[in-house]
Design a protein around this motif. Structure first.
Motif, PDB file in Angstrom:
ATOM      1  N   ALA A  85       0.815  -1.208   0.000  1.00  0.00           N
ATOM      2  CA  ALA A  85       0.000   0.000   0.000  1.00  0.00           C
ATOM      3  C   ALA A  85       0.857   1.270   0.000  1.00  0.00           C
ATOM      4  N   LYS A  86       0.183   2.408  -0.004  1.00  0.00           N
ATOM      5  CA  LYS A  86       0.886   3.691  -0.023  1.00  0.00           C
ATOM      6  C   LYS A  86       1.637   3.970   1.270  1.00  0.00           C
ATOM      7  N   GLY A  99       3.029   5.509   9.783  1.00  0.00           N
ATOM      8  CA  GLY A  99       2.715   6.117   8.493  1.00  0.00           C
ATOM      9  C   GLY A  99       3.885   6.158   7.527  1.00  0.00           C
ATOM     10  N   ALA A 100       4.736   5.143   7.555  1.00  0.00           N
ATOM     11  CA  ALA A 100       5.913   5.097   6.682  1.00  0.00           C
ATOM     12  C   ALA A 100       5.480   4.930   5.227  1.00  0.00           C
ATOM     13  N   LYS A 101       6.159   5.630   4.331  1.00  0.00           N
ATOM     14  CA  LYS A 101       5.882   5.511   2.904  1.00  0.00           C
ATOM     15  C   LYS A 101       6.359   4.151   2.407  1.00  0.00           C
ATOM     16  N   VAL A 102       5.504   3.469   1.652  1.00  0.00           N
ATOM     17  CA  VAL A 102       5.804   2.131   1.137  1.00  0.00           C
ATOM     18  C   VAL A 102       5.992   2.232  -0.373  1.00  0.00           C
ATOM     19  N   LYS A 139      -2.313   0.959   5.968  1.00  0.00           N
ATOM     20  CA  LYS A 139      -3.084   2.123   6.374  1.00  0.00           C
ATOM     21  C   LYS A 139      -4.326   2.244   5.493  1.00  0.00           C
ATOM     22  N   GLY A 140      -4.848   1.121   5.022  1.00  0.00           N
ATOM     23  CA  GLY A 140      -6.017   1.083   4.148  1.00  0.00           C
ATOM     24  C   GLY A 140      -6.266  -0.358   3.751  1.00  0.00           C
ATOM     25  N   SER A 141      -6.557  -0.557   2.469  1.00  0.00           N
ATOM     26  CA  SER A 141      -6.811  -1.925   1.999  1.00  0.00           C
ATOM     27  C   SER A 141      -5.775  -2.322   0.959  1.00  0.00           C
ATOM     28  N   GLY A 142      -5.809  -3.603   0.587  1.00  0.00           N
ATOM     29  CA  GLY A 142      -4.875  -4.116  -0.401  1.00  0.00           C
ATOM     30  C   GLY A 142      -3.966  -5.174   0.185  1.00  0.00           C
ATOM     31  N   THR A 143      -2.879  -5.438  -0.535  1.00  0.00           N
ATOM     32  CA  THR A 143      -1.902  -6.443  -0.113  1.00  0.00           C
ATOM     33  C   THR A 143      -0.690  -5.747   0.474  1.00  0.00           C
ATOM     34  N   ILE A 144      -0.181  -6.293   1.557  1.00  0.00           N
ATOM     35  CA  ILE A 144       1.040  -5.774   2.178  1.00  0.00           C
ATOM     36  C   ILE A 144       1.991  -6.958   2.371  1.00  0.00           C
ATOM     37  N   LYS A 189      -3.570  -9.777   3.000  1.00  0.00           N
ATOM     38  CA  LYS A 189      -4.499  -8.995   2.183  1.00  0.00           C
ATOM     39  C   LYS A 189      -5.668  -8.531   3.033  1.00  0.00           C
ATOM     40  N   GLY A 190      -6.208  -7.366   2.673  1.00  0.00           N
ATOM     41  CA  GLY A 190      -7.419  -6.883   3.306  1.00  0.00           C
ATOM     42  C   GLY A 190      -7.261  -5.493   3.889  1.00  0.00           C
TER      43      GLY A 190
END
Length: 129
Positions: A54-55, A72-75, A97-102, A119-120
């Motif tokens: 994610a972002k 809140g680290a930038k990914v 910090k939201g949805s998606g895959t990390i 995911k999620g």
């Protein structure tokens, strides 16, 4: 309310102690972090921690019993560490910090030793060697 000299002195000592402990004058780079791009010394292991996805993410990482956190680290995110410890314990935890895959990955001396994904919404991923 009336304060005695002893109470005033005690409150002053507590206030000074709290200010000194929270001054932030210590190592802010995290456990094992190096200030530059120098090669590890003889006998030291080079450790690379990575988070993808994610972002941004909240990331906690550690070397041995030392832990650090980046909110809140930038990914994508990377951190290089070094250690000369005989028993190497590396941990990496990240939360979206939201949805998606990390994803997370730990590489030691060029060899990937652990990789994982989740995911999620607000997903959490962990990697431990």
């Amino acid at each position: 309310m009336r304060l005695t000299r002893a109470t005033t002195a005690l409150l002053t000592v507590v206030a000074v102690t709290l200010l000194a402990c929270g001054s932030g004058g210590g190592d802010t780079l995290g456990p094992g972090a190096q200030g530059g791009d120098s090669a590890p010394a003889k006998g030291e292991k080079k450790i690379l921690l990575e988070v993808t996805g994610a972002k941004s993410a909240d990331i906690t990482y550690g070397l041995g019993t030392d832990q650090s956190q980046e909110q809140g680290a930038k990914v994508p995110w990377k951190k290089e560490l070094t250690s000369s410890e005989a028993l190497l314990i590396v941990t990496l935890l990240a939360q979206n910090k939201g949805s998606g895959t990390i994803g997370c990955k730990i590489t030691i001396d060029g060899e990937v030793v652990k990789e994982n994904t989740s995911k999620g919404e607000f997903a959490v991923v962990t990697c431990n060697n």
